[in-house]
Structures are given as C-alpha cells and as structure tokens.
Design a protein around this motif. Structure first.
Motif, PDB file in Angstrom:
ATOM      1  N   VAL A 189       4.738   4.629   1.333  1.00 22.59           N
ATOM      2  CA  VAL A 189       6.154   4.803   0.998  1.00 22.59           C
ATOM      3  C   VAL A 189       6.404   6.229   0.549  1.00 22.59           C
ATOM      4  O   VAL A 189       5.718   6.735  -0.349  1.00 22.59           O
ATOM      5  CB  VAL A 189       6.596   3.831  -0.112  1.00 22.59           C
ATOM      6  N   ASN A 247       0.375   0.298   3.099  1.00 22.03           N
ATOM      7  CA  ASN A 247       1.822   0.272   2.843  1.00 22.03           C
ATOM      8  C   ASN A 247       2.207   1.624   2.245  1.00 22.03           C
ATOM      9  O   ASN A 247       2.196   1.809   1.041  1.00 22.03           O
ATOM     10  CB  ASN A 247       2.188  -0.872   1.891  1.00 22.03           C
ATOM     11  N   ASN A 306      10.232  -1.337   1.367  1.00 24.95           N
ATOM     12  CA  ASN A 306       8.886  -1.021   1.841  1.00 24.95           C
ATOM     13  C   ASN A 306       8.662  -1.663   3.187  1.00 24.95           C
ATOM     14  O   ASN A 306       9.350  -2.624   3.559  1.00 24.95           O
ATOM     15  CB  ASN A 306       7.845  -1.501   0.823  1.00 24.95           C
ATOM     16  N   GLN A 347       5.723  -3.175  -6.319  1.00 23.71           N
ATOM     17  CA  GLN A 347       5.658  -2.362  -5.093  1.00 23.71           C
ATOM     18  C   GLN A 347       6.290  -3.046  -3.891  1.00 23.71           C
ATOM     19  O   GLN A 347       6.605  -2.398  -2.900  1.00 23.71           O
ATOM     20  CB  GLN A 347       4.221  -1.975  -4.764  1.00 23.71           C
ATOM     21  N   TYR A 348       6.486  -4.370  -3.971  1.00 21.78           N
ATOM     22  CA  TYR A 348       7.130  -5.091  -2.871  1.00 21.78           C
ATOM     23  C   TYR A 348       8.566  -5.471  -3.180  1.00 21.78           C
ATOM     24  O   TYR A 348       9.205  -6.183  -2.395  1.00 21.78           O
ATOM     25  CB  TYR A 348       6.327  -6.346  -2.518  1.00 21.78           C
ATOM     26  N   SER A 355       9.002   4.299   5.022  1.00 20.46           N
ATOM     27  CA  SER A 355       7.818   3.486   4.761  1.00 20.46           C
ATOM     28  C   SER A 355       7.230   2.959   6.061  1.00 20.46           C
ATOM     29  O   SER A 355       7.966   2.557   6.971  1.00 20.46           O
ATOM     30  CB  SER A 355       8.171   2.314   3.832  1.00 20.46           C
ATOM     31  N   GLU A 408      14.054   5.460   1.570  1.00 19.99           N
ATOM     32  CA  GLU A 408      12.600   5.421   1.564  1.00 19.99           C
ATOM     33  C   GLU A 408      12.090   5.376   2.998  1.00 19.99           C
ATOM     34  O   GLU A 408      12.561   4.554   3.795  1.00 19.99           O
ATOM     35  CB  GLU A 408      12.049   4.203   0.818  1.00 19.99           C
TER      36      GLU A 408
END
Length: 361
Positions: free
Chosen positions: A47, A45, A319, A314-315, A32, A30
């Motif tokens: 990604v 944030n 990330n 999402q966390y 990010s 990823e």
C-alpha cells in the motif's frame, strides 16, 4: 490457457475453488497491489498512501490522486509479486477495483490490470470496492450466512444484508454525509488535520466528559442514517461558545460527537442482526479502524450473544488484499470480464455479481 474474453459458457462448467490472484486497488488515494491465494491467504499486500500529499489541501484532490497512481502503480506491482515470492506466470487472474471511486483513479488501476491480463493471457475480474471491504473479513474468518455487514467509510455508510455468499441487499444507507465525511468536517471545525477521523477518535477516547449532542434515529423502523444534523449541532456548539466567550473543550466535543455516531451505528446494526436472523455481524470500511466504534460494537455483541467479525487495521482502510478476496467469488463462478469493460464511479453493490449486463450499456 483460459480465454480472456467474457465467459459465455455455463459458469457451472468452469467452477474451481483454487486461485492465485493479483489484485489492484486505486479507487481513491491509496495505490495498492496484493497477491491473494484462494480468496483468503494474503501473500503480499503493498500500500502506498497519498495522505501527506493531500493533507495540505484538506482532502483528496482527484487529479493529483490520479497522477500519483500513474507514478507508483508499476513499482507496486513489481513489489507485490516479489514480496509474494511468485512469478507472474503463476497467476490465474488479475482483479481490479472497477468502482465506486474517483473516475481518474479507477482508470489508472483498470488500465494496468488490462495490460497485465493481455500480456499474461489470463482472465480479468472487475471488482466492487465495497464488496472488497466486506470480504476483507474473510481474510481472518470464515463467513456464516445469513449475515449483516456494517459498512462505514469516508464515502459510504450502509447496512448490507447477505443471505448467501456474494448476495448483497442494502437495507440502510446514509441520506447525506457518510460517517467518514462527518468526522473530517468536525475535525476541520475544531482545527484538526486531515484525515480527521483518527484525531477525533483519539480526542474522544481521552476526554473525561462529553458535550451532549442529538441522535438522529429517523423513522422507528428505518435502517437509514443521517449525520448532517449532527455536524450542524457541533458547529452550533462551537459558535455559541465563541459568542459567549466561554471556551469549549474540544475533547469533550469530540467525545459527544463520537458517542452520538456510535450509538446510532451500533443500535441499528444490532436491530438488523435480530430482525434478519443473522449469524454474524461484519464491520467493514475505513472507519472500522475507529477504536471507539470497535470497542462499543464488541461490548454490545458480547452482551447480545452476537458473533462479531472485525478485520485488523491493515484491512480496514483501502487495500488490494480485500479486492483479491472479493474477486475470488467471481473466480469460483468463472465470471470473468472482457477487456472492453468500463469503470463505474457509482457502482451498484447489489448488481455487482451480475454486472455483465451493465458493462455493455
């Protein structure tokens, strides 16, 4: 203007609470970039996932991951700054994942961070990937020490005792496969696509029954984990069903596998909370998105009166917001890095807050 060279003065003379940090995460597949204020307010944030690219290979191909990071890192930085509604000149520091991770992927992020640090003449903070996963919890809740962190991801399965802010002591770790690895291998065995974790979780949650599989507890007082035997038990169950010509329900097998994993993770984590007098239990890492694990830990924590903190989905996965949250610890200490620091593919979490000694070796 703050110097970008390694800070040699006493950290106490440099301590400050407020920060606006641009964070970069490229440890695996990823790309990010995030902007985080004061280690807990996420302004952006962004990604970019490479899952669709690596799925055809059944796993992450390091060389491809590195090239894709190169292709997208500049655009991701621009989008993160625009989304945050700030100007680059307002930033106080650049944070970047220094390790652990894939060496080529890490280098892409670190070189981008060094370029920004040099161009803007602001400090750079090399940050530990797992510390990021742990401090992702601070994005939604204040942390109370001492606490226990259960780290579960594709490459890590660990129980971490934190006596105070920024202190990390590994009291348990996997001796073979990480949880995420085991999920991917089991998914491949029953014909599910990569990444396997979400698919196995879904099948397990839908199944009415479970195939009985062993639990690996190891020594009675051990906080370590072992999942290779469980993976072998799944393969044996599949082979035996084929030899007998008796179809094995994949949902029931997935549920049996998941229940075995969750029982061990939950029991050892709760035992650590009690033994170490922890005020909180933190769930961290990509497998923290697993619905079965979240439900089981929530139920057990409520029954035992333990405060459980789980970051939103999402966390959980990789990330940059979590990297900005962890980097704020070093910002407060004025513990910045020089521009000649290196990536650490096998980075020690316990040594991260004193990493300056490692960089020069």
């Amino acid at each position: 203007m703050t110097t970008i060279n390694h800070i040699s003065e006493s950290p106490s003379t440099l301590k400050q609470e407020h920060s606006l940090i641009l964070a970069i995460e490229t440890s695996c597949d990823e790309t990010s970039v995030a902007v985080v204020r004061d280690g807990k307010q996420v302004l952006s944030n962004m990604v970019s996932s490479q899952i669709d690219i690596h799925r055809r290979f059944g796993g992450v191909v390091p060389e491809i991951a590195s090239r894709k990071h190169v292709d997208s890192i500049t655009l991701m930085i621009e989008q993160a700054v625009e989304e945050a509604g700030i100007k680059l000149e307002e930033l106080d520091a650049i944070a970047v994942t220094q390790g652990p991770g894939l060496v080529g992927a890490l280098i892409v992020g670190v070189m981008a961070a060094k370029s920004l640090s040099l161009a803007l003449q602001i400090p750079i903070i090399g940050t530990h990937h797992i510390a990021g996963h742990i401090y992702a919890n601070r994005l939604i809740s204040e942390l109370h020490y001492p606490c226990i962190a259960l780290v579960v991801s594709g490459g890590h399965t660990e129980i971490v005792y934190m006596e105070s802010e920024g202190s990390f002591r590994l009291i348990g770790r996997t001796r073979d496969d990480a949880v995420g690895e085991a999920y991917d291998k089991v998914a491949r065995a029953i014909g599910l696509p990569y990444p396997g974790g979400p698919h196995v979780d879904r099948l397990a949650m839908e199944a009415k029954k479970a195939v009985e599989l062993p639990r690996s507890w190891l020594a009675p007082d051990s906080y370590d984990f072992s999942f290779s035997g469980l993976k072998s038990a799944v393969l044996n169950a599949l082979n035996q069903s084929q030899m007998k010509g008796e179809p094995l329900d994949h949902g029931e097998l997935a549920r049996g596998f998941q229940e075995s994993v969750i029982d061990v993770l939950v029991e050892k984590s709760m035992r650590a909370v009690k033994e170490y007098g922890a005020k909180q239990l933190l769930l961290c890492g990509g497998v923290a998105a697993n619905k079965g694990l979240r439900a089981a830990l929530t139920a057990r924590s409520e029954a035992d009166g333990v405060e459980l903190v789980i970051p939103p989905f999402q966390y959980c996965t990789d990330n940059a917001a979590m990297i900005g949250a962890a980097a704020h610890l070093k910002w407060k200490q004025g513990a910045f890095d020089s521009l000649d620091f290196n990536v650490h593919p096998s980075f020690s979490l316990e040594k991260w807050m004193g990493q300056e000694l490692e960089d020069k070796q």
